[in-house]
Design a protein around this motif. Structure first.
Motif, PDB file in Angstrom:
ATOM      1  N   THR A   1       0.828  -1.201   0.000  1.00 19.16           N
ATOM      2  CA  THR A   1       0.000   0.000   0.000  1.00 19.16           C
ATOM      3  C   THR A   1       0.865   1.255   0.000  1.00 19.16           C
ATOM      4  O   THR A   1       2.046   1.194   0.334  1.00 19.16           O
ATOM      5  CB  THR A   1      -0.916   0.005   1.247  1.00 19.16           C
ATOM      6  N   TYR A   2       0.263   2.336  -0.399  1.00 21.38           N
ATOM      7  CA  TYR A   2       0.920   3.637  -0.295  1.00 21.38           C
ATOM      8  C   TYR A   2       0.315   4.372   0.895  1.00 21.38           C
ATOM      9  O   TYR A   2      -0.833   4.129   1.274  1.00 21.38           O
ATOM     10  CB  TYR A   2       0.721   4.445  -1.574  1.00 21.38           C
ATOM     11  N   ILE A   3       1.103   5.272   1.491  1.00 23.36           N
ATOM     12  CA  ILE A   3       0.608   6.031   2.632  1.00 23.36           C
ATOM     13  C   ILE A   3       1.020   7.500   2.504  1.00 23.36           C
ATOM     14  O   ILE A   3       1.968   7.831   1.804  1.00 23.36           O
ATOM     15  CB  ILE A   3       1.116   5.455   3.973  1.00 23.36           C
ATOM     16  N   VAL A  19      -6.525  11.486  -9.059  1.00 25.93           N
ATOM     17  CA  VAL A  19      -6.060  10.398  -9.925  1.00 25.93           C
ATOM     18  C   VAL A  19      -6.305   9.009  -9.344  1.00 25.93           C
ATOM     19  O   VAL A  19      -6.206   8.019 -10.060  1.00 25.93           O
ATOM     20  CB  VAL A  19      -4.557  10.533 -10.277  1.00 25.93           C
ATOM     21  N   CYS A  20      -6.623   8.919  -8.076  1.00 25.59           N
ATOM     22  CA  CYS A  20      -6.780   7.594  -7.462  1.00 25.59           C
ATOM     23  C   CYS A  20      -7.995   6.860  -8.042  1.00 25.59           C
ATOM     24  O   CYS A  20      -9.117   7.355  -7.966  1.00 25.59           O
ATOM     25  CB  CYS A  20      -6.943   7.722  -5.940  1.00 25.59           C
ATOM     26  N   PRO A  21      -7.760   5.671  -8.623  1.00 19.99           N
ATOM     27  CA  PRO A  21      -8.853   4.953  -9.285  1.00 19.99           C
ATOM     28  C   PRO A  21      -9.855   4.336  -8.314  1.00 19.99           C
ATOM     29  O   PRO A  21     -10.955   3.947  -8.725  1.00 19.99           O
ATOM     30  CB  PRO A  21      -8.137   3.869 -10.101  1.00 19.99           C
ATOM     31  N   ASP A  23     -10.599   5.780  -5.121  1.00 14.92           N
ATOM     32  CA  ASP A  23     -11.090   6.754  -4.123  1.00 14.92           C
ATOM     33  C   ASP A  23     -10.747   6.389  -2.681  1.00 14.92           C
ATOM     34  O   ASP A  23     -11.613   6.427  -1.812  1.00 14.92           O
ATOM     35  CB  ASP A  23     -12.629   6.868  -4.218  1.00 14.92           C
ATOM     36  N   CYS A  24      -9.508   6.051  -2.442  1.00 14.92           N
ATOM     37  CA  CYS A  24      -9.169   5.625  -1.079  1.00 14.92           C
ATOM     38  C   CYS A  24      -8.468   6.706  -0.269  1.00 14.92           C
ATOM     39  O   CYS A  24      -7.924   6.433   0.799  1.00 14.92           O
ATOM     40  CB  CYS A  24      -8.370   4.329  -1.114  1.00 14.92           C
ATOM     41  N   PHE A  25      -8.515   7.955  -0.764  1.00 11.79           N
ATOM     42  CA  PHE A  25      -8.004   9.076   0.041  1.00 11.79           C
ATOM     43  C   PHE A  25      -9.112   9.609   0.938  1.00 11.79           C
ATOM     44  O   PHE A  25     -10.279   9.665   0.530  1.00 11.79           O
ATOM     45  CB  PHE A  25      -7.518  10.217  -0.862  1.00 11.79           C
ATOM     46  N   VAL A  33      -5.146  11.245   4.132  1.00 13.08           N
ATOM     47  CA  VAL A  33      -4.589   9.923   4.415  1.00 13.08           C
ATOM     48  C   VAL A  33      -5.103   8.948   3.357  1.00 13.08           C
ATOM     49  O   VAL A  33      -6.087   9.227   2.665  1.00 13.08           O
ATOM     50  CB  VAL A  33      -4.973   9.393   5.821  1.00 13.08           C
ATOM     51  N   ILE A  34      -4.431   7.816   3.247  1.00 16.72           N
ATOM     52  CA  ILE A  34      -4.848   6.733   2.355  1.00 16.72           C
ATOM     53  C   ILE A  34      -5.318   5.573   3.214  1.00 16.72           C
ATOM     54  O   ILE A  34      -4.662   5.236   4.209  1.00 16.72           O
ATOM     55  CB  ILE A  34      -3.662   6.273   1.476  1.00 16.72           C
ATOM     56  N   HIS A  35      -6.442   4.965   2.863  1.00 19.60           N
ATOM     57  CA  HIS A  35      -6.861   3.758   3.575  1.00 19.60           C
ATOM     58  C   HIS A  35      -6.030   2.585   3.054  1.00 19.60           C
ATOM     59  O   HIS A  35      -6.167   2.191   1.896  1.00 19.60           O
ATOM     60  CB  HIS A  35      -8.349   3.488   3.351  1.00 19.60           C
ATOM     61  N   GLU A  38      -7.746  -0.270   1.267  1.00 18.17           N
ATOM     62  CA  GLU A  38      -8.472   0.029   0.025  1.00 18.17           C
ATOM     63  C   GLU A  38      -7.519   0.339  -1.124  1.00 18.17           C
ATOM     64  O   GLU A  38      -7.862   0.176  -2.292  1.00 18.17           O
ATOM     65  CB  GLU A  38      -9.421   1.216   0.251  1.00 18.17           C
ATOM     66  N   CYS A  39      -6.322   0.802  -0.791  1.00 21.12           N
ATOM     67  CA  CYS A  39      -5.311   1.113  -1.814  1.00 21.12           C
ATOM     68  C   CYS A  39      -4.933  -0.152  -2.576  1.00 21.12           C
ATOM     69  O   CYS A  39      -4.679  -1.194  -1.979  1.00 21.12           O
ATOM     70  CB  CYS A  39      -4.071   1.690  -1.128  1.00 21.12           C
ATOM     71  N   ILE A  40      -4.936  -0.058  -3.911  1.00 18.28           N
ATOM     72  CA  ILE A  40      -4.599  -1.233  -4.729  1.00 18.28           C
ATOM     73  C   ILE A  40      -3.151  -1.176  -5.229  1.00 18.28           C
ATOM     74  O   ILE A  40      -2.770  -1.925  -6.121  1.00 18.28           O
ATOM     75  CB  ILE A  40      -5.564  -1.375  -5.927  1.00 18.28           C
ATOM     76  N   ASP A  41      -2.380  -0.239  -4.653  1.00 16.08           N
ATOM     77  CA  ASP A  41      -0.944  -0.225  -4.926  1.00 16.08           C
ATOM     78  C   ASP A  41      -0.607   0.128  -6.375  1.00 16.08           C
ATOM     79  O   ASP A  41       0.425  -0.324  -6.877  1.00 16.08           O
ATOM     80  CB  ASP A  41      -0.371  -1.629  -4.622  1.00 16.08           C
ATOM     81  N   CYS A  42      -1.441   0.918  -7.006  1.00 19.07           N
ATOM     82  CA  CYS A  42      -1.182   1.232  -8.419  1.00 19.07           C
ATOM     83  C   CYS A  42      -0.028   2.216  -8.599  1.00 19.07           C
ATOM     84  O   CYS A  42       0.603   2.252  -9.641  1.00 19.07           O
ATOM     85  CB  CYS A  42      -2.451   1.765  -9.084  1.00 19.07           C
ATOM     86  N   GLY A  43       0.215   3.043  -7.577  1.00 21.23           N
ATOM     87  CA  GLY A  43       1.340   3.971  -7.635  1.00 21.23           C
ATOM     88  C   GLY A  43       1.089   5.259  -8.407  1.00 21.23           C
ATOM     89  O   GLY A  43       1.979   6.103  -8.518  1.00 21.23           O
ATOM     90  N   VAL A  44      -0.095   5.423  -8.940  1.00 22.23           N
ATOM     91  CA  VAL A  44      -0.394   6.591  -9.769  1.00 22.23           C
ATOM     92  C   VAL A  44      -0.308   7.907  -8.984  1.00 22.23           C
ATOM     93  O   VAL A  44       0.090   8.943  -9.505  1.00 22.23           O
ATOM     94  CB  VAL A  44      -1.803   6.453 -10.404  1.00 22.23           C
ATOM     95  N   CYS A  45      -0.666   7.865  -7.716  1.00 23.38           N
ATOM     96  CA  CYS A  45      -0.703   9.103  -6.922  1.00 23.38           C
ATOM     97  C   CYS A  45       0.681   9.632  -6.561  1.00 23.38           C
ATOM     98  O   CYS A  45       0.867  10.836  -6.403  1.00 23.38           O
ATOM     99  CB  CYS A  45      -1.504   8.877  -5.645  1.00 23.38           C
ATOM    100  N   GLU A  46       1.630   8.762  -6.409  1.00 20.98           N
ATOM    101  CA  GLU A  46       2.930   9.178  -5.880  1.00 20.98           C
ATOM    102  C   GLU A  46       3.574  10.332  -6.655  1.00 20.98           C
ATOM    103  O   GLU A  46       3.949  11.338  -6.071  1.00 20.98           O
ATOM    104  CB  GLU A  46       3.872   7.976  -5.787  1.00 20.98           C
TER     105      GLU A  46
HETATM  106 FE1  SF4 Z   1      -4.973   5.263  -4.906  1.00 21.13          FE
HETATM  107 FE2  SF4 Z   1      -3.190   3.963  -6.426  1.00 21.13          FE
HETATM  108 FE3  SF4 Z   1      -2.371   5.880  -4.750  1.00 21.13          FE
HETATM  109 FE4  SF4 Z   1      -3.252   3.558  -3.778  1.00 21.13          FE
HETATM  110  S1  SF4 Z   1      -1.401   3.867  -5.030  1.00 21.13           S
HETATM  111  S2  SF4 Z   1      -3.779   5.600  -3.034  1.00 21.13           S
HETATM  112  S3  SF4 Z   1      -4.868   3.043  -5.262  1.00 21.13           S
HETATM  113  S4  SF4 Z   1      -3.691   6.153  -6.576  1.00 21.13           S
END
Ligand code: SF4
Length: 76
Positions: A1-3, A19-21, A23-25, A33-35, A38-46
């Motif tokens: 997960t990302y945090i 950008v979070c697909p 909605d886990c913010f 914060v990120i749940h 629920e985070c699917i680890d896509c990395g798009v937000c970083e």
């Molecule tokens: Fe959302 Fe992906 Fe970031 Fe997780 S890594 S918080 S799923 S955008």
């Protein structure tokens, strides 16, 4: 997960939220914060975070932030 970590405090850009697909913010008064469940680890937000506050929990020393993200994501 990302945090989300301390650089987010009082930053309040929400580029990451958009950008979070999944909605886990979750948004509090001073930061996001990120749940972690629920985070699917896509990395798009970083790379979207202008404050470089979003980190993968595989980075060392972030256990307290992981707990804080989990705790507040379920309250907010
Ligand atoms: Fe959302 Fe992906 Fe970031 Fe997780 S890594 S918080 S799923 S955008």
């Amino acid at each position: 997960t990302y945090i989300v970590t301390d650089n987010c405090i009082v930053c309040k850009y929400t580029d990451c939220v958009e950008v979070c697909p999944v909605d886990c913010f979750y948004e509090g008064e001073n930061m996001l914060v990120i749940h972690p469940d629920e985070c699917i680890d896509c990395g798009v937000c970083e790379p979207e975070c202008p404050a470089e506050a979003i980190k993968p929990d595989t980075e060392s020393g972030l256990d307290d932030w992981l707990d804080l993200n989990r705790k507040f994501a379920s309250i907010w």
